[in-house]
Design a protein around this motif. Structure first.
Motif, mmCIF file in Angstrom:
data_model
loop_
_atom_site.group_PDB
_atom_site.id
_atom_site.type_symbol
_atom_site.label_atom_id
_atom_site.label_comp_id
_atom_site.label_asym_id
_atom_site.label_seq_id
_atom_site.Cartn_x
_atom_site.Cartn_y
_atom_site.Cartn_z
ATOM 1 N N GLY A 173 0.786 -1.218 0.000
ATOM 2 C CA GLY A 173 0.000 0.000 0.000
ATOM 3 C C GLY A 173 0.822 1.273 0.000
ATOM 4 N N PHE A 174 2.005 1.216 -0.604
ATOM 5 C CA PHE A 174 2.849 2.407 -0.647
ATOM 6 C C PHE A 174 2.331 3.385 -1.693
ATOM 7 N N ASP A 175 2.765 4.605 -1.542
ATOM 8 C CA ASP A 175 2.423 5.618 -2.532
ATOM 9 C C ASP A 175 3.343 5.441 -3.738
ATOM 10 N N PRO A 176 2.784 5.165 -4.906
ATOM 11 C CA PRO A 176 3.640 4.917 -6.071
ATOM 12 C C PRO A 176 4.452 6.142 -6.468
ATOM 13 N N ARG A 177 4.047 7.301 -6.024
ATOM 14 C CA ARG A 177 4.808 8.501 -6.391
ATOM 15 C C ARG A 177 6.101 8.618 -5.590
ATOM 16 N N GLY A 178 6.233 7.797 -4.571
ATOM 17 C CA GLY A 178 7.464 7.848 -3.810
ATOM 18 C C GLY A 178 7.367 7.042 -2.527
ATOM 19 N N PHE A 179 8.225 6.091 -2.365
ATOM 20 C CA PHE A 179 8.264 5.333 -1.113
ATOM 21 C C PHE A 179 9.674 4.805 -0.879
ATOM 22 N N THR A 180 9.887 4.314 0.331
ATOM 23 C CA THR A 180 11.203 3.820 0.708
ATOM 24 C C THR A 180 11.198 2.303 0.750
ATOM 25 N N LEU A 181 12.235 1.711 0.209
ATOM 26 C CA LEU A 181 12.319 0.249 0.205
ATOM 27 C C LEU A 181 12.273 -0.268 1.635
ATOM 28 N N PRO A 182 11.411 -1.230 1.915
ATOM 29 C CA PRO A 182 11.280 -1.712 3.290
ATOM 30 C C PRO A 182 12.382 -2.690 3.696
ATOM 31 N N TYR A 183 13.164 -3.168 2.739
ATOM 32 C CA TYR A 183 14.242 -4.094 3.072
ATOM 33 C C TYR A 183 15.548 -3.623 2.446
ATOM 34 N N GLY A 232 0.294 -9.528 -17.011
ATOM 35 C CA GLY A 232 -1.115 -9.236 -16.910
ATOM 36 C C GLY A 232 -1.734 -9.816 -15.656
ATOM 37 N N LEU A 233 -0.894 -10.367 -14.804
ATOM 38 C CA LEU A 233 -1.424 -11.190 -13.731
ATOM 39 C C LEU A 233 -1.474 -10.522 -12.375
ATOM 40 N N CYS A 234 -0.417 -9.778 -12.065
ATOM 41 C CA CYS A 234 -0.268 -9.368 -10.684
ATOM 42 C C CYS A 234 -1.259 -8.276 -10.315
ATOM 43 N N SER A 235 -2.131 -7.908 -11.247
ATOM 44 C CA SER A 235 -3.132 -6.877 -11.010
ATOM 45 C C SER A 235 -2.469 -5.562 -10.659
ATOM 46 N N VAL A 236 -1.213 -5.447 -11.055
ATOM 47 C CA VAL A 236 -0.501 -4.199 -10.824
ATOM 48 C C VAL A 236 -0.951 -3.177 -11.854
ATOM 49 N N ASN A 237 -1.252 -3.659 -13.028
ATOM 50 C CA ASN A 237 -1.713 -2.755 -14.071
ATOM 51 C C ASN A 237 -2.905 -1.942 -13.606
ATOM 52 N N ASP A 238 -3.884 -2.636 -13.082
ATOM 53 C CA ASP A 238 -5.076 -1.960 -12.614
ATOM 54 C C ASP A 238 -4.712 -0.903 -11.587
ATOM 55 N N PHE A 239 -3.806 -1.315 -10.713
ATOM 56 C CA PHE A 239 -3.369 -0.410 -9.661
ATOM 57 C C PHE A 239 -2.736 0.838 -10.249
ATOM 58 N N CYS A 240 -1.831 0.622 -11.189
ATOM 59 C CA CYS A 240 -1.132 1.748 -11.781
ATOM 60 C C CYS A 240 -2.101 2.634 -12.542
ATOM 61 N N SER A 263 4.661 11.725 0.644
ATOM 62 C CA SER A 263 4.029 11.123 1.811
ATOM 63 C C SER A 263 3.731 9.653 1.519
ATOM 64 N N CYS A 264 4.054 8.798 2.446
ATOM 65 C CA CYS A 264 3.938 7.359 2.214
ATOM 66 C C CYS A 264 2.624 6.837 2.773
ATOM 67 N N ALA A 265 1.585 7.069 2.014
ATOM 68 C CA ALA A 265 0.259 6.674 2.481
ATOM 69 C C ALA A 265 0.136 5.153 2.541
ATOM 70 N N VAL A 266 -0.008 4.648 3.726
ATOM 71 C CA VAL A 266 -0.154 3.201 3.870
ATOM 72 C C VAL A 266 -1.621 2.829 3.717
ATOM 73 N N GLN A 267 -1.976 2.557 2.498
ATOM 74 C CA GLN A 267 -3.384 2.271 2.229
ATOM 75 C C GLN A 267 -3.521 0.873 1.642
ATOM 76 N N ARG A 268 -3.916 -0.031 2.463
ATOM 77 C CA ARG A 268 -4.120 -1.410 2.010
ATOM 78 C C ARG A 268 -5.255 -1.471 0.998
#
Lengths: 269, 269
Positions: A173-183, A232-240, A263-268
């Motif tokens: 649920g990171f903000d695609p406009r900018g987030f920090t790698l969690p690992y 086409g699978l990970c449903s990332v397209n829809d998200f983007c 801002s790193c909006a944590v929105q599940r």
DNA sequence: CGGCGTATTGACGCACCTCAAGGTAAGTGG
DNA sequence: CCACTTACCTTGAGGTGCGTCAATACGCCG
């Protein structure tokens, strides 16, 4: 091993809301959780190691767990990374074989519920909802794994990374406009089945695909370019697409500083 | 599509004995099977294709089914090969998403039970044994898949092939001293995520590891050498050791023509 | 400061992919 | 029975992406 903590309301409240328990009554959840204990695992400690008897199902409440396997020739392969809300050991619990085939290592400070495997199996045997949740969870991750195999076989490393970053952004649920790698990058590289050097070298290439990575900071600049490399699978397209739409709407509203707002909006989802 | 066949005793008898139905009463099995139909799929026909709605669980009674996915860039990736006794679609049935993410193609003439997915889900929801079998089956194959990912990441193609051939020999109950490949080499190569040329070139290398491949004929010559390349997981080691032991015992008994006896003992483990 | 964990960058080799040219085997038609 | 086709596999030559080894840079903390 990990040290046992006294169970508090926060732990219980967290564990009650994990996806695996969705649809269970609070009484059913508590009946399971009360049979377990909450344990703390300091950084670099193991929850269990390859070859250990499978005794528990773990529910990660905080921190990050690395699942890895040591190959016969002494190399380490990261099979997965689990964080708060994920379970550890659910797959192995129902596989044939009574011993862990992976090691689970605390990447940072981890707190986790440890539920007796026998108890979970018993409840799954009588509770339709739990057994359905388990089925869905395991089937889903198995399907995801198949997609990843396809990726590694047909894509080059930069594309694999691109897809992983998008998936990470979606699932966390990171903000695609900018987030920090969690690992750490080395952990991600290992998770993706590539060497750290390969990973590192691939990052500049991602810029051409609209993904800017500076240090541990990731930003999706151009969703159209990103789409080119997604499956086409990970449903990332829809998200983007959804996020692109949001951005366009914001632009239409004259909100020009939007894309620079990190801002790193944590929105599940 | 496939053409519907009249259900006969042989089909029923076969389907009753698949691993997925183990532990169910004959009445429970028949209640499921009678809701389905048996269909024939000629070579090159599809059971379903990527994007189709998930409507059925298939139980392969005869023939070979290739599960493959077409990538966005137009390539075909074989995700699995299923034969008599295997099920098709069990994973996707319980994943989120209502559409097939792979295509199922009849490699040769295939006959399969087609069971309504909704019915299977319903029975799994009430029948503990079936739901446990499904869990075990999906978990097992997911674990197997993880091992394969590790293999592809850390082994070179000849080792991957070596491991696959051993696994094939074990799971199909072939005689390790000599058996015939059940599929075309191009299919196997695709299944292993490599090009046919790479596969072809790797076969001569296998001789050094005690695996002789001539045309479609495979023979494990030297179990000790073979062991070097196996992972500790697929339980192939145990199998090979067992067979080596058998061979040694036969030799001790003066049964010299043993290794040349190519009878294909179908002994499921 | 020096030491440590982490990440970047360079040089090089190799395993695999790709394209292309046989080669074998089975089936088809004359 | 032999040319011809088609399917499947093998073999060769060349390119490349990634692993490997090694040097360097960066950030953090004692």
């Amino acid at each position: 091993m990990g040290s046992r903590l006294s169970m508090n309301g926060a732990h219980l409240g967290f564990a009650r809301n994990i996806p695996l328990f969705r649809g269970l009554t609070d009484a059913e959840k508590d009946s399971l959780l009360k049979d377990g204990g909450i344990y703390a695992y300091p950084r670099r400690n193991t929850l269990f190691i390859q070859g250990d008897a499978i005794s528990s199902l773990y529910v990660v409440c905080a921190g990050t767990v690395q699942l890895s396997r040591s190959t016969p020739d002494g190399r380490e392969v990261t099979t997965d990374i689990r964080s708060a809300g994920d379970t550890v050991g659910e797959k192995e619990m129902f596989s044939s074989g009574s011993r862990h085939q992976v090691s689970a290592i605390a990447v940072d400070h981890v707190e986790a519920f440890k539920l007796p495997a026998e108890r979970v199996r018993a409840v799954a045997g009588s509770n339709v909802v739990l057994s359905r949740n388990l089925l869905a969870s395991i089937a889903q991750s198995a399907t995801q794994r198949e997609v990843e195999m396809e990726h590694r076989a047909t894509m080059k490393s930069s594309q694999v990374i691109s897809c992983y970053l998008q998936h990470l952004c979606v699932s966390r649920g990171f903000d695609p406009r900018g987030f920090t790698l969690p690992y750490k990058k080395s952990l991600i590289a290992s998770r993706l089945g590539m060497e750290l050097e390969t990973f590192s070298r691939a990052l500049p290439v991602l810029k051409e695909n609209g993904i800017a990575v500076e240090g541990a900071h990731v930003a999706f600049r151009d969703f159209d370019a990103v789409d080119d490399h997604t499956c086409g699978l990970c449903s990332v397209n829809d998200f983007c697409r959804a996020h692109r739409k949001i951005r366009e709407e914001r632009k239409a509203e004259g909100d020009e500083h939007g894309p620079e707002n990190h801002s790193c909006a944590v929105q599940r989802i």
